[in-house]
Design a protein around this motif. Structure first.
Motif, PDB file in Angstrom:
ATOM      1  N   LYS A  12       1.039  -1.337   0.195  1.00  0.00           N
ATOM      2  CA  LYS A  12       0.176   0.095  -0.130  1.00  0.00           C
ATOM      3  C   LYS A  12       0.881   1.582  -0.268  1.00  0.00           C
ATOM      4  CE  LYS A  12      -3.788  -2.394   0.571  1.00  0.00           C
ATOM      5  NZ  LYS A  12      -4.439  -3.264  -0.597  1.00  0.00           N
ATOM      6  N   THR A  13       0.536   1.728  -1.204  1.00  0.00           N
ATOM      7  CA  THR A  13       1.838   3.276  -1.696  1.00  0.00           C
ATOM      8  C   THR A  13       0.907   4.215  -0.595  1.00  0.00           C
ATOM      9  OG1 THR A  13       0.077   4.368  -3.518  1.00  0.00           O
ATOM     10  CG2 THR A  13       2.066   2.892  -3.029  1.00  0.00           C
ATOM     11  N   GLY A  14      -0.410   4.032  -0.098  1.00  0.00           N
ATOM     12  CA  GLY A  14      -1.052   5.294   0.793  1.00  0.00           C
ATOM     13  C   GLY A  14      -1.725   6.551  -0.468  1.00  0.00           C
ATOM     14  N   VAL A  15      -1.712   6.275  -2.111  1.00  0.00           N
ATOM     15  CA  VAL A  15      -1.721   7.533  -2.574  1.00  0.00           C
ATOM     16  C   VAL A  15      -2.990   6.617  -3.559  1.00  0.00           C
ATOM     17  CG1 VAL A  15      -1.013   8.825  -4.427  1.00  0.00           C
ATOM     18  CG2 VAL A  15       1.147   8.788  -1.959  1.00  0.00           C
ATOM     19  N   LYS A  16      -3.171   6.996  -3.989  1.00  0.00           N
ATOM     20  CA  LYS A  16      -4.865   6.312  -4.442  1.00  0.00           C
ATOM     21  C   LYS A  16      -4.206   6.619  -6.119  1.00  0.00           C
ATOM     22  CE  LYS A  16      -9.829   6.753  -5.146  1.00  0.00           C
ATOM     23  NZ  LYS A  16     -10.773   7.022  -4.470  1.00  0.00           N
ATOM     24  N   HIS A  17      -4.471   5.370  -6.777  1.00  0.00           N
ATOM     25  CA  HIS A  17      -3.861   5.346  -8.540  1.00  0.00           C
ATOM     26  C   HIS A  17      -2.935   5.581  -8.095  1.00  0.00           C
ATOM     27  CE1 HIS A  17      -7.809   6.800  -9.363  1.00  0.00           C
ATOM     28  NE2 HIS A  17      -8.427   7.609  -8.429  1.00  0.00           N
ATOM     29  N   LEU A  18      -1.884   4.987  -7.237  1.00  0.00           N
ATOM     30  CA  LEU A  18      -0.029   4.795  -7.453  1.00  0.00           C
ATOM     31  C   LEU A  18       0.309   3.298  -7.344  1.00  0.00           C
ATOM     32  CD1 LEU A  18       2.804   7.307  -6.971  1.00  0.00           C
ATOM     33  CD2 LEU A  18       2.945   4.807  -6.434  1.00  0.00           C
ATOM     34  N   PHE A  19       0.335   2.538  -7.422  1.00  0.00           N
ATOM     35  CA  PHE A  19       0.774   1.201  -7.067  1.00  0.00           C
ATOM     36  C   PHE A  19       2.264   0.946  -7.700  1.00  0.00           C
ATOM     37  CE2 PHE A  19      -4.242   1.862  -8.561  1.00  0.00           C
ATOM     38  CZ  PHE A  19      -4.939   1.480  -8.015  1.00  0.00           C
ATOM     39  N   PHE A  20       2.035  -0.249  -6.331  1.00  0.00           N
ATOM     40  CA  PHE A  20       3.528  -1.163  -6.918  1.00  0.00           C
ATOM     41  C   PHE A  20       2.577  -2.542  -7.499  1.00  0.00           C
ATOM     42  CE2 PHE A  20       6.300   1.120  -3.658  1.00  0.00           C
ATOM     43  CZ  PHE A  20       6.540   2.682  -4.149  1.00  0.00           C
ATOM     44  N   ARG A  21       3.308  -3.178  -8.323  1.00  0.00           N
ATOM     45  CA  ARG A  21       2.620  -4.118  -8.516  1.00  0.00           C
ATOM     46  C   ARG A  21       3.421  -5.393  -9.353  1.00  0.00           C
ATOM     47  NH1 ARG A  21      -2.511  -2.755  -7.982  1.00  0.00           N
ATOM     48  NH2 ARG A  21      -3.324  -1.426 -10.121  1.00  0.00           N
ATOM     49  N   MET A  22       3.240  -6.503  -8.593  1.00  0.00           N
ATOM     50  CA  MET A  22       4.299  -7.489  -9.267  1.00  0.00           C
ATOM     51  C   MET A  22       3.081  -9.240 -10.200  1.00  0.00           C
ATOM     52  SD  MET A  22       5.929  -8.688  -5.900  1.00  0.00           S
ATOM     53  CE  MET A  22       4.593  -8.138  -4.913  1.00  0.00           C
TER      54      MET A  22
ATOM     55  N   ARG B 159       6.558  -9.179 -13.833  1.00  0.00           N
ATOM     56  CA  ARG B 159       6.882  -8.233 -13.894  1.00  0.00           C
ATOM     57  C   ARG B 159       6.543  -7.458 -12.819  1.00  0.00           C
ATOM     58  NH1 ARG B 159       3.548  -3.013 -15.688  1.00  0.00           N
ATOM     59  NH2 ARG B 159       1.429  -3.632 -14.229  1.00  0.00           N
ATOM     60  N   ILE B 160       7.326  -6.336 -12.606  1.00  0.00           N
ATOM     61  CA  ILE B 160       7.436  -5.952 -11.180  1.00  0.00           C
ATOM     62  C   ILE B 160       7.529  -4.159 -12.060  1.00  0.00           C
ATOM     63  CG2 ILE B 160      10.057  -5.464 -10.973  1.00  0.00           C
ATOM     64  CD1 ILE B 160       8.859  -5.510  -7.997  1.00  0.00           C
ATOM     65  N   ALA B 161       6.641  -3.360 -11.752  1.00  0.00           N
ATOM     66  CA  ALA B 161       6.554  -1.659 -11.627  1.00  0.00           C
ATOM     67  C   ALA B 161       5.446  -0.744 -10.660  1.00  0.00           C
ATOM     68  CB  ALA B 161       5.200  -2.187 -13.245  1.00  0.00           C
ATOM     69  N   ILE B 162       5.749   0.065 -10.820  1.00  0.00           N
ATOM     70  CA  ILE B 162       5.270   1.714 -10.324  1.00  0.00           C
ATOM     71  C   ILE B 162       4.310   1.944 -11.360  1.00  0.00           C
ATOM     72  CG2 ILE B 162       5.730   3.869  -9.523  1.00  0.00           C
ATOM     73  CD1 ILE B 162       8.287   2.819  -8.579  1.00  0.00           C
ATOM     74  N   GLU B 163       2.746   2.087 -10.918  1.00  0.00           N
ATOM     75  CA  GLU B 163       1.414   2.098 -12.442  1.00  0.00           C
ATOM     76  C   GLU B 163       0.666   3.501 -11.308  1.00  0.00           C
ATOM     77  OE1 GLU B 163      -1.043  -1.582 -12.944  1.00  0.00           O
ATOM     78  OE2 GLU B 163       0.299  -2.003 -13.713  1.00  0.00           O
ATOM     79  N   LEU B 164       0.461   4.290 -12.634  1.00  0.00           N
ATOM     80  CA  LEU B 164       0.374   5.059 -12.256  1.00  0.00           C
ATOM     81  C   LEU B 164      -1.141   5.043 -13.103  1.00  0.00           C
ATOM     82  CD1 LEU B 164       3.086   7.697 -12.372  1.00  0.00           C
ATOM     83  CD2 LEU B 164       1.794   6.635 -10.020  1.00  0.00           C
ATOM     84  N   ASP B 165      -2.511   4.303 -12.574  1.00  0.00           N
ATOM     85  CA  ASP B 165      -3.797   4.921 -13.294  1.00  0.00           C
ATOM     86  C   ASP B 165      -4.324   5.813 -12.994  1.00  0.00           C
ATOM     87  OD1 ASP B 165      -4.731   3.870 -10.784  1.00  0.00           O
ATOM     88  OD2 ASP B 165      -5.568   1.765 -11.765  1.00  0.00           O
TER      89      ASP B 165
ATOM     90  N   ALA C  19       0.373   4.699 -16.711  1.00  0.00           N
ATOM     91  CA  ALA C  19       1.615   5.325 -17.329  1.00  0.00           C
ATOM     92  C   ALA C  19       2.191   4.328 -16.142  1.00  0.00           C
ATOM     93  CB  ALA C  19       2.189   6.940 -16.603  1.00  0.00           C
ATOM     94  N   VAL C  20       3.787   3.790 -16.654  1.00  0.00           N
ATOM     95  CA  VAL C  20       4.037   2.613 -15.675  1.00  0.00           C
ATOM     96  C   VAL C  20       5.613   2.725 -15.843  1.00  0.00           C
ATOM     97  CG1 VAL C  20       3.756   1.317 -18.026  1.00  0.00           C
ATOM     98  CG2 VAL C  20       4.158  -0.048 -15.509  1.00  0.00           C
ATOM     99  N   VAL C  21       6.796   2.302 -15.137  1.00  0.00           N
ATOM    100  CA  VAL C  21       7.394   2.463 -14.536  1.00  0.00           C
ATOM    101  C   VAL C  21       8.157   0.810 -14.767  1.00  0.00           C
ATOM    102  CG1 VAL C  21       9.886   3.278 -13.940  1.00  0.00           C
ATOM    103  CG2 VAL C  21       8.076   4.341 -13.538  1.00  0.00           C
ATOM    104  N   GLN C  22       9.371   0.043 -14.954  1.00  0.00           N
ATOM    105  CA  GLN C  22       8.320  -1.745 -15.635  1.00  0.00           C
ATOM    106  C   GLN C  22      10.132  -2.051 -15.580  1.00  0.00           C
ATOM    107  OE1 GLN C  22       5.354  -3.021 -16.853  1.00  0.00           O
ATOM    108  NE2 GLN C  22       6.631  -2.837 -18.883  1.00  0.00           N
ATOM    109  N   THR C  23       9.958  -3.165 -14.961  1.00  0.00           N
ATOM    110  CA  THR C  23      10.873  -4.092 -15.910  1.00  0.00           C
ATOM    111  C   THR C  23      10.265  -5.738 -15.837  1.00  0.00           C
ATOM    112  OG1 THR C  23      13.318  -4.567 -15.354  1.00  0.00           O
ATOM    113  CG2 THR C  23      12.516  -4.892 -13.390  1.00  0.00           C
ATOM    114  N   THR C  24      10.970  -6.815 -16.571  1.00  0.00           N
ATOM    115  CA  THR C  24       9.872  -7.887 -16.765  1.00  0.00           C
ATOM    116  C   THR C  24      11.386  -9.031 -16.718  1.00  0.00           C
ATOM    117  OG1 THR C  24      10.304  -7.665 -19.118  1.00  0.00           O
ATOM    118  CG2 THR C  24       8.186  -7.045 -17.653  1.00  0.00           C
ATOM    119  N   ILE C  25      11.066  -9.893 -16.675  1.00  0.00           N
ATOM    120  CA  ILE C  25      11.971 -11.512 -17.124  1.00  0.00           C
ATOM    121  C   ILE C  25      11.012 -12.240 -17.508  1.00  0.00           C
ATOM    122  CG2 ILE C  25      13.586 -10.913 -15.233  1.00  0.00           C
ATOM    123  CD1 ILE C  25      11.920 -13.047 -14.089  1.00  0.00           C
ATOM    124  N   ARG C  26      11.632 -13.365 -18.389  1.00  0.00           N
ATOM    125  CA  ARG C  26      10.785 -13.994 -18.389  1.00  0.00           C
ATOM    126  C   ARG C  26      10.832 -15.311 -17.729  1.00  0.00           C
ATOM    127  NH1 ARG C  26       9.265 -14.003 -23.491  1.00  0.00           N
ATOM    128  NH2 ARG C  26       9.721 -16.777 -24.132  1.00  0.00           N
TER     129      ARG C  26
END
Length: 152
Positions: free
Chosen positions: A39-49, A57-63, A107-114
């Protein structure tokens, strides 16, 4: 091909195992938190796995539904890019405008692996991918979250 129930059970088993593995790691601010549903505590800002059949993928998403506010949030995140990079020790992909499979813009900042979550042999790879990055995101967020209070 995997059946729907098998996929559900396997994913639940992985995330349960990951949660148990991460349970002993303290959070930067000492707050009670969940590594899986951070929980980031900011609405519409998430850390996603996310982990699927072919990738993770792991990401910071702004939706935020308002494009202007989402753009402001992304710009604010860009101001902290050097801090994020210092915590992660690697470059991630910065995508200011993208869409999910349902056409929702974000919007997203992310990285991925296979890797394949359905293959238990890949679970150590997935845990090794998620663990240091979530710890780094937590450390980053302990410093950066104050700059996002305006969006609460």
């Amino acid at each position: 091909m995997y059946g729907k129930d098998e996929v559900k059970r396997t994913k639940e088993a992985f995330w349960t195992a990951y949660g148990q593995y991460m349970r002993v790691i303290p959070f930067e601010d000492g707050e009670k938190q969940s590594w899986i549903n951070y929980k980031t505590g900011v609405k519409h800002l998430f850390f996603r796995m996310e982990a699927h059949h072919q990738s993770a993928r792991i990401a910071i998403e702004l939706d935020h539904p308002d494009e202007g506010i989402r753009t402001l949030m992304y710009s604010q995140l860009e101001q902290y890019r050097h801090i994020l990079h210092a915590e992660l020790g690697e470059d991630w992909d910065w995508l200011p405008n993208t869409q999910n499979e349902y056409g929702k813009e974000f919007a997203v900042v992310q990285t991925t692996i296979r890797a394949n979550i359905m293959e238990k042999a890949d679970w150590p790879t997935l845990i090794s991918f998620f663990k240091p990055r979530m710890i780094a995101l937590d450390s980053f967020w302990s410093s950066a979250k104050y700059a996002f209070e305006i969006f609460k």
